[in-house]
Write an enzyme that holds these catalytic residues in place. Structure first.
Site, short mmCIF file in Angstrom:
data_model
loop_
_atom_site.label_atom_id
_atom_site.label_comp_id
_atom_site.label_asym_id
_atom_site.label_seq_id
_atom_site.Cartn_x
_atom_site.Cartn_y
_atom_site.Cartn_z
N CYS A 149 0.83 -1.22 0.00
CA CYS A 149 0.00 0.00 0.00
C CYS A 149 0.86 1.26 0.00
O CYS A 149 0.52 2.23 -0.67
CB CYS A 149 -0.87 0.05 1.25
SG CYS A 149 -2.13 -1.22 1.31
N1 LIG Z 1 -3.67 -5.66 1.63
C1 LIG Z 1 -3.46 -4.83 2.65
O1 LIG Z 1 -2.54 -5.04 3.44
C2 LIG Z 1 -4.34 -3.64 2.89
C3 LIG Z 1 -4.36 -3.05 4.16
C4 LIG Z 1 -5.18 -1.96 4.38
C5 LIG Z 1 -5.95 -1.46 3.34
N2 LIG Z 1 -5.89 -2.05 2.09
C6 LIG Z 1 -6.74 -1.50 1.03
O2 LIG Z 1 -7.84 -2.39 0.88
C7 LIG Z 1 -8.26 -2.43 -0.49
C8 LIG Z 1 -8.27 -3.86 -1.00
O3 LIG Z 1 -6.93 -4.33 -1.03
P1 LIG Z 1 -6.57 -5.86 -1.12
O4 LIG Z 1 -5.10 -5.96 -0.78
O5 LIG Z 1 -7.52 -6.70 -0.35
O6 LIG Z 1 -6.78 -6.13 -2.67
P2 LIG Z 1 -6.67 -7.56 -3.40
O7 LIG Z 1 -6.11 -7.27 -4.75
O8 LIG Z 1 -5.98 -8.55 -2.52
O9 LIG Z 1 -8.16 -8.08 -3.52
C9 LIG Z 1 -9.14 -7.45 -4.19
C10 LIG Z 1 -10.21 -8.45 -4.63
O10 LIG Z 1 -11.25 -7.68 -5.23
C11 LIG Z 1 -11.70 -8.37 -6.39
N3 LIG Z 1 -12.35 -7.39 -7.25
C12 LIG Z 1 -11.79 -6.49 -8.08
N4 LIG Z 1 -12.73 -5.74 -8.67
C13 LIG Z 1 -13.93 -6.17 -8.20
C14 LIG Z 1 -15.28 -5.81 -8.42
N5 LIG Z 1 -15.59 -4.80 -9.25
N6 LIG Z 1 -16.25 -6.49 -7.76
C15 LIG Z 1 -15.92 -7.50 -6.93
N7 LIG Z 1 -14.68 -7.89 -6.68
C16 LIG Z 1 -13.69 -7.23 -7.30
C17 LIG Z 1 -10.47 -9.01 -6.96
O11 LIG Z 1 -10.79 -10.12 -7.79
C18 LIG Z 1 -9.71 -9.42 -5.69
O12 LIG Z 1 -10.01 -10.74 -5.30
C19 LIG Z 1 -7.30 -1.51 -1.24
O13 LIG Z 1 -7.87 -0.23 -1.32
C20 LIG Z 1 -6.09 -1.45 -0.34
O14 LIG Z 1 -5.36 -0.27 -0.51
C21 LIG Z 1 -5.12 -3.13 1.86
#
Ligand SMILES: NC(=O)c1ccc[n+]([C@@H]2O[C@H](COP(=O)([O-])OP(=O)(O)OC[C@H]3O[C@@H](n4cnc5c(N)ncnc54)[C@H](O)[C@@H]3O)[C@@H](O)[C@H]2O)c1
Length: 457
Positions: A300
């Protein structure tokens, strides 16, 4: 970008309501269930990635009826078969959820969202090659959620984004659909603070910041999150909640960029940086230790601050400290590659004919995630100059490089014949004993005991 007028329009709207309409509004806000007859799910999670899946599992563990929706069939299949990267406690929860028929429903059918009392969006918010926010997933998810929205629902964003995003992507489109935020549906933003691979802070123990379109929206969101988190902190507006997440992550970016720079300074001065940090950290106030590394140890941090900088550019506002930090972070892989080249040159090994092994390519220990990992860029730089590079990582079977080529992890664990070993990421199970005898090791983790043949970035 912000539609600050919406608040005003909402109060004008409510003050213009007649007696019957007002009593419907009050009844909806008091009892969202009265708006619709079918609520098969307490909560729907849209996007089941690193954030959405543990969130869904936490709600399941708290006894909520959960709908998990993801557009990726591959991801859904991986979740059903348990082939996903999770901390042990969440892996156990996944086992229970998958083994219990009624525990949750997993689907790629967006229309099911209409049957949930609340919908939480957890889709990715990356940046493109020009460090410009890529909002396509978030826009797509919000559009789908609004299309399926039914009166009485709570709609909540948790994806990190720019300030004003919840108004732009939820409030305004809901109004355009004829649904009044704060009256027909509750709208809220609550950033996710999950730290993958970190068992020290359970999902439940980390307080959630909640901002609502109205105080009632915030209260509804806090109550929903309160099903599994111990504490929520409600702020006055959606924008305060959105900005607080950007502050958290820009704070980390600036401090990590600085400690990486300070590590370079210590190297020049011949002082061991980790000893310096440990000494400074004995101060009980006014100092927070950050640790240097090959990157920032997160996927992130290299992205999120660009959401702020992008927004500031549009407003012609500068944030020079943050800009400088992000430049430092972007240049870090080049520093690593340049240190590799100078170590090889010092040993009389031409970089072009050298063989380098990268130990650990995930962006931090104990995850299988390589998004924004500096290891990938270091490998690309080295390969471009002709260096033969292989990698070892107990959690990452293969990586895709920018040119599309897929590099498969080496089967061998020991690479005694490599000209140089870059220790990039140290998982708990990383085999390190063979490094003790290797003549050239670049320790980008700053964790190995100093010895001849071992250098820091
Ligand atoms: N991973 C972390 O450590 C973390 C921590 C805090 C905040 N965040 C934030 O959380 C959010 C998600 O991050 P993440 O790491 O879980 O992402 P990720 O890439 O691991 O997962 C996202 C999921 O969303 C799905 N997706 C994409 N578009 C979609 C749609 N239109 N409808 C339904 N599903 C859809 C994808 O297939 C995927 O499985 C981001 O904004 C990130 O910045 C992440």
């Amino acid at each position: 970008m912000h539609r600050w007028g919406t608040h005003l329009r909402l109060s004008l709207f409510t003050s213009s309501l007649g007696g019957r309409q007002l009593s419907r509004v009050r009844s909806l806000l008091r009892n969202p269930e009265s708006a619709t007859s079918v609520r098969d799910f307490d909560i729907a999670i849209l996007g089941l990635g690193y954030v959405g899946l543990p969130t869904a599992l936490a709600f399941c563990a708290a006894g909520s009826r959960v709908l998990g929706v993801d557009i990726s069939e591959g991801r859904l299949a991986a979740i059903r078969s348990g082939q996903v990267d999770l901390v042990e406690s969440d892996r156990r929860r996944l086992g229970v959820a998958n083994a219990t028929e009624s525990a949750w429903t997993l689907s790629n059918d967006i229309s099911l969202l209409a049957r949930a009392r609340a919908v939480i969006v957890c889709v990715p918010t990356p940046i493109d090659a020009h460090a410009v926010p890529d909002l396509r997933a978030l826009e797509g998810a919000c559009a789908a959620m609004i299309e399926a929205a039914t009166p009485g629902q709570l709609l909540m964003l948790t994806s990190t984004s720019y300030v004003g995003c919840t108004r732009d992507l939820l409030v305004e489109p809901l109004l355009a659909r004829g649904l009044q935020p704060g009256i027909d549906v509750h709208v809220a933003f609550s950033s996710e603070r999950i730290n993958p691979a970190d068992e020290a802070f359970g999902h439940e123990e980390v307080p959630r910041v909640v901002g609502g379109f109205t105080p009632e929206c915030a209260a509804e969101a806090a109550a929903m999150l309160g099903r599994y988190v111990d504490a929520t902190h409600t702020v006055d507006t959606l924008e305060i909640a959105e900005a607080s997440k950007l502050l958290e992550n820009t704070f980390r970016a600036v401090n990590i960029a600085f400690i990486n720079e300070f590590a370079n300074v210590c190297r020049e001065l011949g002082v061991p940086v980790t000893d310096v940090i440990d000494a400074a950290a004995t101060k009980p106030y006014g100092f927070m230790p950050f640790r240097p590394g090959p990157g920032v140890g997160g996927h992130c941090i290299p992205c999120d601050p660009h959401y702020l900088l992008w927004q500031l550019r549009a407003n012609r506002v500068a944030s020079p400290i943050l800009e400088q930090a992000m430049t430092g972070i972007a240049h870090r892989p080049r520093r690593v590659a340049s240190r590799i080249n100078s170590m090889l040159a010092d040993a009389g090994v031409p970089p072009k004919s050298a063989r380098v092994v990268v130990l650990g390519v995930a962006y931090k220990p104990n995850v299988a995630d390589v998004r924004e990992s500096t290891a990938i860029e270091v490998i690309e730089i080295l390969r471009k100059q002709g260096t033969r590079v292989s990698f070892v990582d107990s959690r990452v079977p293969a990586i895709r490089l920018a040119d599309g080529e897929v590099l498969v992890a080496s089967d061998e664990v020991h690479h005694a014949d490599a000209d140089l070993v870059l220790l990039h990421t140290k998982h708990d199970d990383t085999e390190l004993t063979w490094l003790e005898r290797h003549p050239r090791v670049l320790d980008a983790t700053y964790t190995l005991e100093p010895r001849a043949g071992l250098s820091l970035i």
